[in-house]
Every structure is written in structure tokens, then in C-alpha cells.
Design a protein around this motif. Structure first.
Motif, PDB file in Angstrom:
ATOM      1  N   THR A  16      32.142  53.807  36.899  1.00  0.00           N
ATOM      2  CA  THR A  16      32.381  52.550  36.208  1.00  0.00           C
ATOM      3  C   THR A  16      33.824  52.134  36.422  1.00  0.00           C
ATOM      4  O   THR A  16      34.718  52.964  36.566  1.00  0.00           O
ATOM      5  CB  THR A  16      32.109  52.677  34.698  1.00  0.00           C
ATOM      6  N   ALA A  17      34.035  50.841  36.453  1.00  0.00           N
ATOM      7  CA  ALA A  17      35.383  50.312  36.667  1.00  0.00           C
ATOM      8  C   ALA A  17      36.133  50.291  35.340  1.00  0.00           C
ATOM      9  O   ALA A  17      35.521  50.184  34.282  1.00  0.00           O
ATOM     10  CB  ALA A  17      35.304  48.912  37.239  1.00  0.00           C
ATOM     11  N   PRO A  18      37.465  50.383  35.398  1.00  0.00           N
ATOM     12  CA  PRO A  18      38.250  50.306  34.168  1.00  0.00           C
ATOM     13  C   PRO A  18      38.027  48.954  33.484  1.00  0.00           C
ATOM     14  O   PRO A  18      37.759  47.954  34.134  1.00  0.00           O
ATOM     15  CB  PRO A  18      39.702  50.418  34.660  1.00  0.00           C
ATOM     16  N   ALA A  19      38.136  48.947  32.192  1.00  0.00           N
ATOM     17  CA  ALA A  19      37.955  47.697  31.442  1.00  0.00           C
ATOM     18  C   ALA A  19      39.070  46.718  31.773  1.00  0.00           C
ATOM     19  O   ALA A  19      40.219  47.104  31.953  1.00  0.00           O
ATOM     20  CB  ALA A  19      37.942  47.999  29.953  1.00  0.00           C
ATOM     21  N   MET A  20      38.702  45.449  31.852  1.00  0.00           N
ATOM     22  CA  MET A  20      39.699  44.419  32.133  1.00  0.00           C
ATOM     23  C   MET A  20      40.270  43.926  30.811  1.00  0.00           C
ATOM     24  O   MET A  20      39.594  43.974  29.792  1.00  0.00           O
ATOM     25  CB  MET A  20      39.051  43.259  32.880  1.00  0.00           C
ATOM     26  N   THR A  21      41.482  43.451  30.830  1.00  0.00           N
ATOM     27  CA  THR A  21      42.084  42.913  29.621  1.00  0.00           C
ATOM     28  C   THR A  21      41.400  41.605  29.245  1.00  0.00           C
ATOM     29  O   THR A  21      40.767  40.969  30.078  1.00  0.00           O
ATOM     30  CB  THR A  21      43.592  42.667  29.810  1.00  0.00           C
ATOM     31  N   HIS A  22      41.553  41.193  28.024  1.00  0.00           N
ATOM     32  CA  HIS A  22      40.871  39.992  27.549  1.00  0.00           C
ATOM     33  C   HIS A  22      41.268  38.747  28.327  1.00  0.00           C
ATOM     34  O   HIS A  22      40.485  37.839  28.485  1.00  0.00           O
ATOM     35  CB  HIS A  22      41.124  39.801  26.049  1.00  0.00           C
ATOM     36  N   ALA A  23      42.474  38.705  28.848  1.00  0.00           N
ATOM     37  CA  ALA A  23      42.927  37.535  29.601  1.00  0.00           C
ATOM     38  C   ALA A  23      42.169  37.403  30.920  1.00  0.00           C
ATOM     39  O   ALA A  23      42.019  36.314  31.440  1.00  0.00           O
ATOM     40  CB  ALA A  23      44.423  37.624  29.867  1.00  0.00           C
ATOM     41  N   GLN A  24      41.703  38.503  31.460  1.00  0.00           N
ATOM     42  CA  GLN A  24      41.035  38.478  32.756  1.00  0.00           C
ATOM     43  C   GLN A  24      39.530  38.359  32.631  1.00  0.00           C
ATOM     44  O   GLN A  24      38.871  37.901  33.543  1.00  0.00           O
ATOM     45  CB  GLN A  24      41.338  39.755  33.533  1.00  0.00           C
ATOM     46  N   GLN A  25      38.959  38.769  31.528  1.00  0.00           N
ATOM     47  CA  GLN A  25      37.511  38.830  31.410  1.00  0.00           C
ATOM     48  C   GLN A  25      36.825  37.504  31.701  1.00  0.00           C
ATOM     49  O   GLN A  25      35.813  37.491  32.369  1.00  0.00           O
ATOM     50  CB  GLN A  25      37.116  39.311  30.018  1.00  0.00           C
ATOM     51  N   ALA A  39      35.169  53.212  46.541  1.00  0.00           N
ATOM     52  CA  ALA A  39      36.209  52.555  47.341  1.00  0.00           C
ATOM     53  C   ALA A  39      36.059  51.044  47.464  1.00  0.00           C
ATOM     54  O   ALA A  39      36.931  50.388  47.999  1.00  0.00           O
ATOM     55  CB  ALA A  39      36.232  53.177  48.744  1.00  0.00           C
ATOM     56  N   VAL A  40      34.959  50.485  46.971  1.00  0.00           N
ATOM     57  CA  VAL A  40      34.711  49.049  47.132  1.00  0.00           C
ATOM     58  C   VAL A  40      34.320  48.442  45.781  1.00  0.00           C
ATOM     59  O   VAL A  40      33.450  48.964  45.093  1.00  0.00           O
ATOM     60  CB  VAL A  40      33.582  48.790  48.163  1.00  0.00           C
ATOM     61  N   VAL A  41      34.997  47.343  45.438  1.00  0.00           N
ATOM     62  CA  VAL A  41      34.677  46.608  44.212  1.00  0.00           C
ATOM     63  C   VAL A  41      34.284  45.187  44.616  1.00  0.00           C
ATOM     64  O   VAL A  41      34.971  44.560  45.430  1.00  0.00           O
ATOM     65  CB  VAL A  41      35.879  46.565  43.244  1.00  0.00           C
ATOM     66  N   LEU A  42      33.191  44.695  44.053  1.00  0.00           N
ATOM     67  CA  LEU A  42      32.721  43.338  44.315  1.00  0.00           C
ATOM     68  C   LEU A  42      32.992  42.515  43.060  1.00  0.00           C
ATOM     69  O   LEU A  42      32.473  42.828  41.985  1.00  0.00           O
ATOM     70  CB  LEU A  42      31.227  43.338  44.639  1.00  0.00           C
ATOM     71  N   MET A  43      33.830  41.483  43.191  1.00  0.00           N
ATOM     72  CA  MET A  43      34.283  40.722  42.034  1.00  0.00           C
ATOM     73  C   MET A  43      34.028  39.233  42.196  1.00  0.00           C
ATOM     74  O   MET A  43      34.262  38.671  43.265  1.00  0.00           O
ATOM     75  CB  MET A  43      35.779  40.971  41.828  1.00  0.00           C
ATOM     76  N   LYS A  93      43.902  44.430  40.487  1.00  0.00           N
ATOM     77  CA  LYS A  93      44.671  45.618  40.101  1.00  0.00           C
ATOM     78  C   LYS A  93      43.999  46.342  38.938  1.00  0.00           C
ATOM     79  O   LYS A  93      43.966  47.566  38.893  1.00  0.00           O
ATOM     80  CB  LYS A  93      46.097  45.235  39.709  1.00  0.00           C
ATOM     81  N   ALA A  94      43.463  45.573  38.005  1.00  0.00           N
ATOM     82  CA  ALA A  94      42.791  46.167  36.847  1.00  0.00           C
ATOM     83  C   ALA A  94      41.506  46.884  37.240  1.00  0.00           C
ATOM     84  O   ALA A  94      41.050  47.785  36.546  1.00  0.00           O
ATOM     85  CB  ALA A  94      42.495  45.092  35.810  1.00  0.00           C
ATOM     86  N   ALA A  95      40.922  46.498  38.375  1.00  0.00           N
ATOM     87  CA  ALA A  95      39.655  47.079  38.824  1.00  0.00           C
ATOM     88  C   ALA A  95      39.826  48.397  39.568  1.00  0.00           C
ATOM     89  O   ALA A  95      38.867  49.138  39.730  1.00  0.00           O
ATOM     90  CB  ALA A  95      38.920  46.084  39.713  1.00  0.00           C
ATOM     91  N   CYS A  96      41.052  48.684  40.032  1.00  0.00           N
ATOM     92  CA  CYS A  96      41.311  49.903  40.807  1.00  0.00           C
ATOM     93  C   CYS A  96      42.397  50.738  40.135  1.00  0.00           C
ATOM     94  O   CYS A  96      43.310  50.196  39.522  1.00  0.00           O
ATOM     95  CB  CYS A  96      41.793  49.550  42.215  1.00  0.00           C
ATOM     96  N   ALA A 137      33.321  35.509  51.178  1.00  0.00           N
ATOM     97  CA  ALA A 137      34.397  35.950  50.272  1.00  0.00           C
ATOM     98  C   ALA A 137      35.646  35.087  50.476  1.00  0.00           C
ATOM     99  O   ALA A 137      35.863  34.535  51.561  1.00  0.00           O
ATOM    100  CB  ALA A 137      34.728  37.416  50.534  1.00  0.00           C
ATOM    101  N   VAL A 138      36.456  34.969  49.431  1.00  0.00           N
ATOM    102  CA  VAL A 138      37.680  34.171  49.525  1.00  0.00           C
ATOM    103  C   VAL A 138      38.926  35.040  49.716  1.00  0.00           C
ATOM    104  O   VAL A 138      39.945  34.562  50.206  1.00  0.00           O
ATOM    105  CB  VAL A 138      37.871  33.247  48.296  1.00  0.00           C
ATOM    106  N   ALA A 139      38.829  36.331  49.333  1.00  0.00           N
ATOM    107  CA  ALA A 139      39.987  37.205  49.465  1.00  0.00           C
ATOM    108  C   ALA A 139      39.563  38.665  49.328  1.00  0.00           C
ATOM    109  O   ALA A 139      38.470  38.965  48.832  1.00  0.00           O
ATOM    110  CB  ALA A 139      41.033  36.873  48.404  1.00  0.00           C
ATOM    111  N   VAL A 140      40.469  39.542  49.767  1.00  0.00           N
ATOM    112  CA  VAL A 140      40.293  40.982  49.595  1.00  0.00           C
ATOM    113  C   VAL A 140      41.621  41.545  49.101  1.00  0.00           C
ATOM    114  O   VAL A 140      42.676  41.274  49.690  1.00  0.00           O
ATOM    115  CB  VAL A 140      39.916  41.697  50.923  1.00  0.00           C
ATOM    116  N   TRP A 141      41.572  42.314  48.025  1.00  0.00           N
ATOM    117  CA  TRP A 141      42.744  43.021  47.531  1.00  0.00           C
ATOM    118  C   TRP A 141      42.686  44.438  48.092  1.00  0.00           C
ATOM    119  O   TRP A 141      41.709  45.160  47.904  1.00  0.00           O
ATOM    120  CB  TRP A 141      42.757  43.064  46.006  1.00  0.00           C
ATOM    121  N   VAL A 142      43.724  44.837  48.838  1.00  0.00           N
ATOM    122  CA  VAL A 142      43.817  46.192  49.393  1.00  0.00           C
ATOM    123  C   VAL A 142      44.750  46.953  48.455  1.00  0.00           C
ATOM    124  O   VAL A 142      45.970  46.777  48.492  1.00  0.00           O
ATOM    125  CB  VAL A 142      44.334  46.173  50.846  1.00  0.00           C
ATOM    126  N   ASN A 143      44.165  47.764  47.601  1.00  0.00           N
ATOM    127  CA  ASN A 143      44.907  48.376  46.503  1.00  0.00           C
ATOM    128  C   ASN A 143      45.976  49.371  46.940  1.00  0.00           C
ATOM    129  O   ASN A 143      47.081  49.355  46.408  1.00  0.00           O
ATOM    130  CB  ASN A 143      43.920  49.058  45.545  1.00  0.00           C
TER     131      ASN A 143
END
Length: 99
Positions: A2-11, A22-26, A42-45, A81-87
Motif C-alpha cells: 500500500t502507498a503512504p497516505a497523502m496529506t489532506h492538501a493532496q487528496q 517500483a511503479v505508482v499510477l496516479m 513524493k508522498a507516494a514514494c 500520461a502527462v508526466a513521470v516522477w523519478v523518485n
């Protein structure tokens, strides 16, 4: 996993649809600032972990499950996709549509 919980501002702006080690789909709302993408990704990884967050604005284009590697994502999905974050290198790669 499971992914870490996101803060309320991001939800409300970005939602994790699926993830593997290794892969998150957002999904993120259209027209968000890049900073919002980065914050949500960042919150997802875990910090420093090899984890790529693929970001879509159209939820219908996101695969139902996250593969173990980026290479296993369907071309139809990566093309939408519009972007990829490479953590691990802390880089946001914006993707352009090819016509």
C-alpha cells in the motif's frame, strides 16, 4: 503493497489508482501546477527509493493494475500520461503528446 497516505492538501487533487514496489499510477486533476504533481508523487514514494510515479489527467487511460516495471506498462497508457516522477533522482519528466 500500500502507498503512504497523502496529506489532506493532496487528496483532492491527485489520487493513487494502483501501485507496485517500483511503479505508482496516479490520477491528477487537469491543469494542476507541476509543484502539485511533485508534492503528490513524493508522498507516494519513500524518500530515495527507486519508484516511478506515472501521472495522468484522464483517469480512463490509467491501467487497472501497476506492473512491476515501467517497461510492462502498455504503450497506449504511457502515451496518454502527462508526466513521470523519478523518485530516486528527484526528477519530474513532462511528457508531450506525439501526433
Amino acid at each position: 503493497m500500500t502507498a503512504p497516505a497523502m496529506t489532506h492538501a493532496q487528496q483532492g487533487d491527485c489520487t493513487i489508482k494502483a501501485s507496485s514496489d517500483a511503479v505508482v499510477l496516479m490520477h491528477c486533476k487537469p491543469q494542476l501546477a507541476e509543484a502539485a504533481w511533485v508534492q503528490a508523487a513524493k508522498a507516494a514514494c519513500e524518500p530515495g527509493k527507486a519508484c516511478n510515479v506515472w501521472i495522468w489527467e484522464d483517469a480512463s487511460k490509467i491501467p487497472a493494475t501497476a506492473p512491476k516495471t515501467d517497461a510492462e506498462l502498455p504503450k497506449s497508457a504511457t502515451g496518454a500520461a502527462v508526466a513521470v516522477w523519478v523518485n530516486d533522482t528527484a526528477n519530474l519528466i513532462k511528457l508531450k503528446k506525439v501526433r
